[in-house]
Design a protein around this motif. Structure first.
Motif, PDB file in Angstrom:
ATOM      1  N   ARG A 296       0.842  -1.195   0.000  1.00  0.00           N
ATOM      2  CA  ARG A 296       0.000   0.000   0.000  1.00  0.00           C
ATOM      3  C   ARG A 296       0.876   1.244   0.000  1.00  0.00           C
TER       4      ARG A 296
ATOM      5  N   ILE B  78       2.826   7.072 -10.515  1.00  0.00           N
ATOM      6  CA  ILE B  78       2.650   8.190  -9.589  1.00  0.00           C
ATOM      7  C   ILE B  78       4.017   8.821  -9.322  1.00  0.00           C
TER       8      ILE B  78
ATOM      9  N   ARG C 168       5.674   9.832  -2.558  1.00  0.00           N
ATOM     10  CA  ARG C 168       4.964  10.485  -3.657  1.00  0.00           C
ATOM     11  C   ARG C 168       5.141  11.996  -3.570  1.00  0.00           C
TER      12      ARG C 168
ATOM     13  N   ASP D  10      -5.084  10.060  -2.261  1.00  0.00           N
ATOM     14  CA  ASP D  10      -5.660   8.887  -1.615  1.00  0.00           C
ATOM     15  C   ASP D  10      -4.626   7.768  -1.544  1.00  0.00           C
TER      16      ASP D  10
ATOM     17  N   VAL E 187      -3.118   4.162  -2.092  1.00  0.00           N
ATOM     18  CA  VAL E 187      -3.235   3.339  -3.295  1.00  0.00           C
ATOM     19  C   VAL E 187      -2.688   1.947  -3.003  1.00  0.00           C
TER      20      VAL E 187
END
Length: 316
Positions: free
Chosen positions: A96, A133, A152, A157, A159
């Motif tokens: 995640r 991303i 990131r 949100d 991912v």
């Protein structure tokens, strides 16, 4: 910008010495030559490139902006990854990516030639994309072993990140259409298949129809004379590179041995002559057993410049 030099052919400049006046005439590019970051010149590699001297000579000759993409200590795989030529399949902690902050990268593939599965001796931080991303790939050297992570750029949100998701370096995205030198393999020369795979990946990642690249030969250290294991590995790798890229291969090792001292204006010493007899670069051109002096870097830069001119390279 490029210079018409109809009297100069590839046969005349590759593998042969040239006089200082000829070099001066060939590299006398008008001062008005210029480029933008999108149409510059990149040098990709490890510490032999990070030293920077040869790239500066080429850039000054053509009036190009020079992007030095050399990082000390890196293997060909690490170089290919950060350039965006060799995406890695990764697993991350908890499968995640959080909405913000770092996520630990647990495993990556290919891990061979990525030094012990990703650990390096120095901290690093590269622009990269995980599952498309944008973010930053980082090694935190305060951990033992060093911890790899991805953060990131923009919060969002959380991912899900399935095992085997793609992590791709993006450093090379700005340079795929530019003239480029590729000098890799010194730090993982025992893994010939990996070195060749990584060079192929870098070349394949360049823009279509961009043939303005030179792959430099791997050079042997002062501890790798002819007949040694390391020498044999280097000779085999260089032969394979030349066979794959005959029109884009620059044998800087051979040139430095045969012509480096003369081009640098140095008189051979007994140690130099002994090195040449063992097919090693003369020690006067080395600042240590592997890396080159400023004078040797200039010789390499002049050699590359003349070959590029003979190939009629120019900025697009």
């Amino acid at each position: 910008m490029f210079i018409e030099t109809p009297q100069v052919t590839r046969r005349a400049v590759v593998g042969a010495a040239w006089s200082a006046p000829l070099v001066a005439a060939l590299v006398a590019v008008p001062a008005t030559a210029s480029s933008t970051p999108e149409t510059g010149f990149a040098c990709l590699g490890d510490s032999l490139t990070a030293d920077g001297g040869f790239g500066d000579v080429v850039a000054d000759a053509f009036g190009w902006q020079h992007a030095n993409l050399g990082v000390s200590g890196q293997t060909s795989t690490e170089v290919a990854f950060r350039f965006g030529a060799l995406p890695l399949a990764v697993t991350v902690d908890g499968m995640r990516m959080p909405g913000s902050g770092p996520v630990v990268v647990d495993t990556l593939d290919p891990a061979t030639s990525y030094r012990a599965g990703g650990a390096t001796s120095k901290p690093f931080r590269y622009d990269a994309e995980l599952m498309g991303i944008p973010g930053t790939f980082t090694e935190d050297a305060s951990h033992d072993p060093p911890r790899l992570s991805f953060t990131r750029t923009d919060a969002g949100d959380a991912v899900a990140v399935p095992d085997g998701s793609t992590l791709r370096g993006t450093q090379g995205d700005a340079y795929r259409s530019d003239p480029i030198t590729i000098w890799v393999g010194r730090n993982n020369i025992a893994a010939q298949a990996d070195v060749l795979r990584d060079i192929d990946a870098i070349v394949a990642s360049l823009a279509p129809k961009n043939s303005r690249f030179l792959v430099f030969s791997v050079t042997n250290s002062q501890h790798e004379p002819s007949g040694s294991v390391g020498y044999g590995q280097i000779a085999a790798t260089n032969a394979a590179i030349e066979a794959k890229y005959p029109g884009n291969y620059l044998d800087v090792r051979r040139y430095l041995i045969d012509h480096g001292l003369a081009q640098a204006g140095l008189t051979p010493t007994a140690a130099d002559l002994a090195a040449i007899s063992e097919d090693r670069v003369p020690p006067q051109l080395h600042r240590d057993v592997i890396h080159f002096t400023d004078e040797a870097q200039k010789v390499i830069g002049h050699y590359a410049t003349v070959v590029m001119l003979a190939k009629r390279w120019k900025l697009r």
